[in-house]
Each structure stands twice: as C-alpha cells, then as structure tokens.
Design a protein around this motif. Sequence first.
Motif, PDB file in Angstrom:
ATOM      1  N   SER A  72     -12.408  15.580 -29.890  1.00  0.00           N
ATOM      2  CA  SER A  72     -11.925  16.764 -28.832  1.00  0.00           C
ATOM      3  C   SER A  72     -13.082  17.582 -28.722  1.00  0.00           C
ATOM      4  CB  SER A  72     -10.561  17.525 -29.338  1.00  0.00           C
ATOM      5  OG  SER A  72     -10.862  18.369 -30.417  1.00  0.00           O
TER       6      SER A  72
ATOM      7  N   ILE B 163     -17.753  19.861 -29.537  1.00  0.00           N
ATOM      8  CA  ILE B 163     -17.175  18.429 -29.855  1.00  0.00           C
ATOM      9  C   ILE B 163     -16.670  18.402 -31.371  1.00  0.00           C
ATOM     10  CG2 ILE B 163     -19.278  17.117 -30.455  1.00  0.00           C
ATOM     11  CD1 ILE B 163     -16.782  15.742 -27.958  1.00  0.00           C
TER      12      ILE B 163
ATOM     13  N   SER C 225     -20.040  13.918 -26.238  1.00  0.00           N
ATOM     14  CA  SER C 225     -19.973  15.121 -25.738  1.00  0.00           C
ATOM     15  C   SER C 225     -20.344  15.263 -24.248  1.00  0.00           C
ATOM     16  CB  SER C 225     -20.842  16.361 -26.425  1.00  0.00           C
ATOM     17  OG  SER C 225     -20.741  17.471 -25.980  1.00  0.00           O
TER      18      SER C 225
ATOM     19  N   VAL D 202     -17.408  13.050 -22.507  1.00  0.00           N
ATOM     20  CA  VAL D 202     -16.024  13.939 -22.564  1.00  0.00           C
ATOM     21  C   VAL D 202     -16.334  14.990 -21.603  1.00  0.00           C
ATOM     22  CG1 VAL D 202     -14.170  15.023 -23.717  1.00  0.00           C
ATOM     23  CG2 VAL D 202     -15.588  13.078 -24.892  1.00  0.00           C
TER      24      VAL D 202
ATOM     25  N   ARG E 212     -14.393  16.039 -18.193  1.00  0.00           N
ATOM     26  CA  ARG E 212     -13.438  17.385 -18.013  1.00  0.00           C
ATOM     27  C   ARG E 212     -13.886  18.003 -16.669  1.00  0.00           C
ATOM     28  NH1 ARG E 212     -14.531  22.234 -22.091  1.00  0.00           N
ATOM     29  NH2 ARG E 212     -12.871  21.058 -23.176  1.00  0.00           N
TER      30      ARG E 212
ATOM     31  N   THR F 196     -10.393  18.763 -24.049  1.00  0.00           N
ATOM     32  CA  THR F 196     -10.290  17.521 -23.582  1.00  0.00           C
ATOM     33  C   THR F 196     -10.505  16.537 -24.787  1.00  0.00           C
ATOM     34  OG1 THR F 196     -11.815  18.446 -22.051  1.00  0.00           O
ATOM     35  CG2 THR F 196     -11.638  16.242 -21.938  1.00  0.00           C
ATOM     36  N   SER F 197      -9.571  15.494 -24.688  1.00  0.00           N
ATOM     37  CA  SER F 197      -9.703  14.612 -25.921  1.00  0.00           C
ATOM     38  C   SER F 197     -10.145  13.269 -25.418  1.00  0.00           C
ATOM     39  CB  SER F 197      -8.291  14.665 -26.436  1.00  0.00           C
ATOM     40  OG  SER F 197      -7.352  13.868 -25.970  1.00  0.00           O
ATOM     41  N   TYR F 198     -10.732  12.495 -26.300  1.00  0.00           N
ATOM     42  CA  TYR F 198     -11.105  11.012 -26.313  1.00  0.00           C
ATOM     43  C   TYR F 198     -10.301  10.364 -27.237  1.00  0.00           C
ATOM     44  CZ  TYR F 198     -13.786   6.960 -26.816  1.00  0.00           C
ATOM     45  OH  TYR F 198     -14.169   5.540 -27.038  1.00  0.00           O
TER      46      TYR F 198
ATOM     47  N   LEU G  95      -8.977   9.060 -22.065  1.00  0.00           N
ATOM     48  CA  LEU G  95      -9.508  10.379 -21.967  1.00  0.00           C
ATOM     49  C   LEU G  95      -8.530  11.243 -21.420  1.00  0.00           C
ATOM     50  CD1 LEU G  95     -13.135   9.461 -20.353  1.00  0.00           C
ATOM     51  CD2 LEU G  95     -12.767  10.616 -22.711  1.00  0.00           C
TER      52      LEU G  95
ATOM     53  N   GLN H 249      -7.294  15.478 -20.326  1.00  0.00           N
ATOM     54  CA  GLN H 249      -7.775  16.810 -20.219  1.00  0.00           C
ATOM     55  C   GLN H 249      -6.406  17.537 -20.176  1.00  0.00           C
ATOM     56  OE1 GLN H 249     -10.815  18.648 -19.654  1.00  0.00           O
ATOM     57  NE2 GLN H 249      -9.177  20.128 -20.328  1.00  0.00           N
TER      58      GLN H 249
END
Length: 288
Positions: free
Chosen positions: A62, A69, A82, A85, A89, A112-114, A257, A259
């Motif tokens: 995240s 990150i 980073s 992602v 975002r 924001t997640s990956y 991904l 958000q």
Amino acid sequence: MDTQLVELDLADWAGATPNEAWIAALEAGKVLYFPRLGFELRPQERELLTPSVLSPEVRNISLDANGRIKGVAGEARRQAVSEMVGRFRAQATQLIHGLLPHYTPALRLAPTSYRPAQVETRVQSWRADDRRLHIDSFPSRPNYGERILRVFTNVNPEGAPRVWRVGEPFETVAKRFLPRAKPYSRWQARLLQALHVTKSFRSEYDHLMLQLHDGMKSDLDYQKNAQQQTVHFPAGSVWVCFSDQTSHAVMSGQYMLEQTLHLPAARQYNPDSSPLAILSRLTGRTLV
Ligand code: SIN
Ligand code: FE
C-alpha cells in the motif's frame, strides 16, 4: 434480476464528465464498469507482477496518503513499485474528479493498494474471507458513516479476469440482517476503545455495519442463494463502486490495483441513498 452493473464507454482517464444517470446508479450502490479503460504498465514494470514483491506475511502493498510505500520485499524494487502505484493513484483520482466533481472538495485520500496475491488459494478465517458476499466494514476502524469509494483495475499479464459476485441492493441486505443484529452497547464500545481493539469509539452505525458484514459472511445459505450475479472484469478494465454499500465477493484473479477515497455521506449528490441514511431510516434512530 436488475443488473447491478452499469457499463460505460470511457477510454481516457482524463476524459470523464459528470452524468446524472451514472451518478444516481453509483450512489444507489451499483458498480460502474469501464471495459475500455485500462492501466498501462511500462515495460520495465512487468517484472513487478509477481507475488514475490510482497514482504513476508503481508497481504497487499500500500501507498499511504503521504506517499509512503509499505509491504514491498527488498529495497531494490521499492521505488519502482511506488512509481507504478503512484501513477495509478493519479489516474484513479483524476477519473473520480471528472465523474463526480461535486465530491472533489470533500474527498479524503486513503491508501492505494497493489494486490499481487492469487485470490483462489488464499486461506482466511470466514470473517476475513472476501470470497463471501459482504459490504465493507472494518472492525478496528469506525468511520461514522463516511463513505468508502473504490476504484479497481485488473492488471493481470496473462489476461485472467478478476471474477466478482455482486449481490442485492443495500436496503434489501439491511432489511434481511438488521432483525438478526445484536443490540448495540455503548459500554461495550467504550471497552473496545479502551482495549485498543478499535482505533476510536465504535458508533451504533459502525456496530450495525459490522453486524451486516458478519451476518452476510457467516450465513452459508445466504451466500449460496441470495440474489447475485457473477461478473468477469477482464485484464485491462476498471470498475468503481461504494464498497460499503455494494454487496460484493471476489472469487478469483490475481494482480489488481485499488484506490480508496473517503467522502462524508452529507456530501453525496443524494445523501439519502447512503448506508447511514438507510440504516437511520430503518431503525428510526440517530446512529452517529
Ligand atoms: C474486496 O473488497 O472484498 C476484495 C476485492 C478484490 O480483491 O477484488
Ligand atoms: Fe470487500
């Protein structure tokens, strides 16, 4: 059944404009689906599509609101992850500002997640198992009715879809599970806060949302027989929903991904459609 999905033709993250019908659909808990809107990876980012970018014991990577990150294994790939992602975002927030300009001044950016892990093989307790239909509600983080708006994109390099089930409208869920909800107790909420089980005082709203979440997930008959549709989100597509309102479950997929944005319910186009308004109406009480 009525479809809970609204398909939109947009092909450009920067090209969204507000549309009354889409906004009403989103605020009614439907999923806005953009089959032509994908997140473009740079060639050198292909190598980040592996579960080995995850630190041990971590579910997701995240990027927090301050741009830090977390969850990346090894110093070497931190910067690259980073950047990837962060680019998502920027595009996801641009999409939301374009579609929902009235929200813009009131939105609060969340992480924001990956998610590089494979959904099918994850082992989890029933309560944490997102393969069961649920609405999002988090035991440790009371939110007093603030909305959870999420933008998702499937970046699977082999073209595997992300498969969801989307269930019945929020009010139907609430009418079914409210009668089974445990009564709210303020002293218990105070105790949970004192023990740091919750990060702040759990309101009656948060209690009821968690009761709906747990009620849905623990009822196997409901999981199987509730009104629902299976949706395949292909690689290279985007979808948006209020995940605290849309009944959803993820069945399979890998590499996504996501958000999150928060919005006070009062700042919606139609605040009466929020879970807070619906639960207040159904219980006849002020819940926050
Ligand atoms: C969830 O929000 O329940 C999971 C969504 C996903 O991983 O696709
Ligand atoms: Fe969820």
